[in-house]
Design a protein around this motif. Structure first.
Motif, PDB file in Angstrom:
ATOM      1  N   LEU A  56       0.817  -1.213   0.000  1.00 41.34           N
ATOM      2  CA  LEU A  56       0.000   0.000   0.000  1.00 41.34           C
ATOM      3  C   LEU A  56       0.852   1.264   0.000  1.00 41.34           C
ATOM      4  O   LEU A  56       0.315   2.361   0.056  1.00 41.34           O
ATOM      5  N   ARG A  59      -0.125   4.827  -1.201  1.00 41.50           N
ATOM      6  CA  ARG A  59      -1.521   4.877  -1.645  1.00 41.50           C
ATOM      7  C   ARG A  59      -2.448   4.758  -0.430  1.00 41.50           C
ATOM      8  O   ARG A  59      -3.226   3.838  -0.329  1.00 41.50           O
ATOM      9  N   GLU A  64      -7.764   6.526  -2.505  1.00 40.61           N
ATOM     10  CA  GLU A  64      -6.880   5.499  -3.062  1.00 40.61           C
ATOM     11  C   GLU A  64      -7.167   4.137  -2.438  1.00 40.61           C
ATOM     12  O   GLU A  64      -7.167   3.110  -3.111  1.00 40.61           O
ATOM     13  N   THR A  68      -8.244   0.883  -4.599  1.00 44.84           N
ATOM     14  CA  THR A  68      -7.508  -0.378  -4.493  1.00 44.84           C
ATOM     15  C   THR A  68      -8.432  -1.502  -4.030  1.00 44.84           C
ATOM     16  O   THR A  68      -8.370  -2.625  -4.540  1.00 44.84           O
ATOM     17  N   GLU A  71     -10.787  -2.615  -6.806  1.00 43.65           N
ATOM     18  CA  GLU A  71     -10.123  -3.323  -7.900  1.00 43.65           C
ATOM     19  C   GLU A  71      -9.742  -4.753  -7.531  1.00 43.65           C
ATOM     20  O   GLU A  71      -9.681  -5.628  -8.389  1.00 43.65           O
ATOM     21  N   ASN A  72      -9.426  -4.991  -6.268  1.00 44.34           N
ATOM     22  CA  ASN A  72      -8.827  -6.272  -5.882  1.00 44.34           C
ATOM     23  C   ASN A  72      -9.707  -7.207  -5.061  1.00 44.34           C
ATOM     24  O   ASN A  72      -9.475  -8.402  -5.048  1.00 44.34           O
TER      25      ASN A  72
END
Lengths: 206, 212, 200
Positions: A56, A59, A64, A68, A71-72
């Motif tokens: 991380l 970010r 952010e 993240t 997205e994951n």
């Protein structure tokens, strides 16, 4: 100013003042309510990411973190037995299992990360706790949390143990915080309960 | 009506001569607990200044209309109003700090200094002056706490505002963990009070019949 | 949780709030009256008892108000003002009751009641109760323990200060200064209880 001498004046005055001030407070509270909720959500998402093998660095702002996370991380499904999934290119890398239970003073809430082999711990993090500062409160420090990384869940019995500092460690145990026996015992109890239940549920799914 | 106090005197009194903590050891409960870190103390200090200044202003602005019998209730209400706003703002815009300070922001309501300034000054003076008085009483209070927190964090953790300090963060300095634990707060405040009172006493003997 | 382990849990809260997490010595609440009213043991005991009683009751009342008034309407931020109103009203009510039914008790305890409304430990206990998400029963034990802990600290302090009247204390340290130093030493001693209870 004859109105001021009437005996109902103080009551009316109190009433109007209270009404005005309350109106402002409620207005402000309503405006910020969504933000407070978002903050709680971000704290959870941050804890999930911190428990997983995700770098991380740099970010860490709320937006952010949120990106993240989106997205994951995938939401829990039947095949993960209540754990969130960390996926990259459609292959599952690790599970993130939310944990919560009674601490010494107040409930402790956190997340523990487990690799795809369903055994290796990738990390642990806490997003809500009110333990004694300097004692139980140390569970949020990296000195305590880093011990978990790389440990393995035992196949039988206690899945993961938090032991007294004087007792030697094996591959499924970590050391407690000196002086914070109550916090450590309670954390150990609900952590093991949750992990064992998850381990057994995953075995059944297989 | 008594003559209006001079601006300069208000500022000096609030910060030093009549500093609420040194003179009266008032209102330390709500803030001493967060003095183990400088950053927490700064935010707490701002909260106190915000509340004292604005509640003095409001109490003063309303003073011609507020009925005597409910004056204290109105004052409490006004103080609580500002504290709630600050607490809620912190929760929304700086959640980590809000969690660090825990219940102590809310406890500003029971801080005797704020009520004391409202009663002793704002009730009898115009809004502008009351605001200044509240601001500097709060600032005087915040300064003392800041000094306490700087001493505690430096000796206890070897840092200030989380930044490691030369010498104190090196191996030469054995960190006094006790300073960041509760007893450290008591000892530090006691020593600071001791210094203040000794300086004051020396001054008063130098100028006989000077300031009170 | 079984009944006995629940009982143990409550006892741990009680003893921890008296010793290891003393509301005065570890959380700095109620300092104003602690510094002002700790010259004599007799007054300290009176004030202490009043605090124990009021704290236990107001934590319970505040819990009910929080759970059944503030939470349903999502206006938790009103807790500060509502708790103060409840504490003030309760103290007023108790004062009236005691005055009416027990003049002896009123003479011994009644004079301390007005002091309690401004004691931040009382409000503080209720705010901690909210943060720690206590159940009603846990809250009551926590209020009781915190009250007893506060009383213990102020009575011990008064005992020490009575002995100190003949001590030679540096001029600048007299009054609040030396009281703070003693409080610091007491806080040190109370940290020692941590090991006994292994509270964390």
């Amino acid at each position: 100013m004859s109105m001021r001498e009437k005996n109902w004046f103080p009551i009316l005055y109190m009433f109007i003042t209270t009404l005005l001030l309350s109106a402002v407070v409620i207005a402000f509270g309503t405006i910020t309510r969504q933000r407070v909720k978002d903050n709680e959500r971000i704290a959870f998402e941050r804890a999930v990411l911190e428990a997983l093998p995700i770098d991380l660095s740099g970010r860490t702002s709320p937006s952010e973190i949120h990106i993240t996370y989106r997205e994951n991380i995938t939401e829990p499904t039947k095949s993960t037995a209540g754990a969130l999934g960390y996926r990259k290119n459609d292959s599952l890398i690790a599970y993130a299992l939310p944990i919560d239970g009674p601490g010494f003073w107040a409930p402790i809430r956190g997340v523990i990360g487990i690799a795809a082999d369903k055994q290796t711990i990738t990390g642990i993090s806490f997003y809500d706790q009110n333990e004694t500062p300097g004692l139980g409160g140390e569970i949020v420090k990296s000195e305590f949390r880093d011990q978990f990384v790389g440990k393995r869940l035992a196949d039988e019995g206690t899945s993961l143990e938090i032991r007294m500092v004087s007792v030697e460690l094996d591959e499924s145990s970590v050391h407690a915080i000196t002086g914070a026996t109550q916090t450590s015992t309670r954390l150990n109890k609900f952590l093991d309960k949750r992990l064992s239940a998850w381990r057994d549920a995953m075995k059944e799914i297989e | 009506m008594r003559s209006q106090p001079k601006m300069q005197n208000i500022v000096l009194d609030g910060l030093w001569g009549n500093n609420p903590i040194f003179r009266q050891i008032l209102g330390i409960c709500s803030a001493l607990a967060v003095t183990n870190l400088v950053l927490n103390t700064m935010v707490m200090g701002i909260a106190v200044i915000f509340t004292t200044a604005l509640s003095s202003l409001t109490v003063s602005a309303l003073r011609r209309w507020t009925p005597r019998v409910i004056r204290m209730m109105i004052e409490t209400l006004i103080i609580a109003f500002y504290v709630i706003l600050f607490d809620q703002a912190l929760k929304a815009y700086w959640p980590d700090m809000s969690r660090n300070l825990g219940p102590y922001v809310g406890l500003i309501i029971t801080n005797c200094i704020i009520m004391g300034r409202a009663e002793a000054f704002a009730n009898a003076n115009p809004p502008g002056l009351s605001f200044i008085d509240g601001f500097f009483s709060g600032a005087g209070y915040a300064c003392v706490l800041l000094v306490v927190s700087i001493v505690r964090e430096l000796l206890g953790m070897g840092s200030i505002l989380g930044i490691p300090m030369p010498f104190f963060s090196s191996a030469l300095w054995d960190r006094w963990i006790i300073m960041v634990m509760p007893p450290g707060a008591f000892f530090t405040l006691a020593v600071i009070c001791w210094i203040f009172r000794s300086v004051q006493a020396a001054k008063e003997t130098q100028v006989p019949g000077g300031k009170k | 949780m079984t009944l006995s382990s629940h009982m143990i849990h409550l006892m741990v809260i009680l003893f921890a709030s008296i010793f290891t997490d003393n509301i005065l010595l570890a959380r700095f609440l109620g300092m104003c009256s602690f510094l002002a009213v700790s010259r004599q043991v007799k007054t300290a005991v009176g004030l202490g008892l009043a605090v124990v009683f009021v704290m236990t009751c107001t934590v319970a009342l505040d819990w009910l108000a929080y759970r059944y008034i503030l939470q349903p309407y999502q206006i938790e931020y009103f807790r500060f003002i509502l708790f103060i109103v409840i504490i003030a009203a309760f103290v007023q009510f108790i004062e009236m009751v005691i005055e009416r039914y027990s003049p002896v008790l009123y003479q011994n305890l009644g004079i301390f009641l007005p002091l309690i409304t401004v004691n931040c430990a009382i409000l503080g206990a209720s705010l901690f109760m909210v943060i720690r998400e206590y159940t009603l029963l846990e809250g009551i034990f926590f209020g009781l323990g915190s009250g007893i802990g506060w009383m213990l600290a102020i009575v011990a302090m008064a005992g020490i200060r009575e002995k100190l009247t003949h001590a030679r204390i540096p001029k600048g340290l007299q009054g609040p200064g030396i009281t703070l130093i003693i409080a610091g030493l007491m806080a040190l001693a109370f940290i020692g209880f941590t090991g006994v209870l292994s509270g964390g």
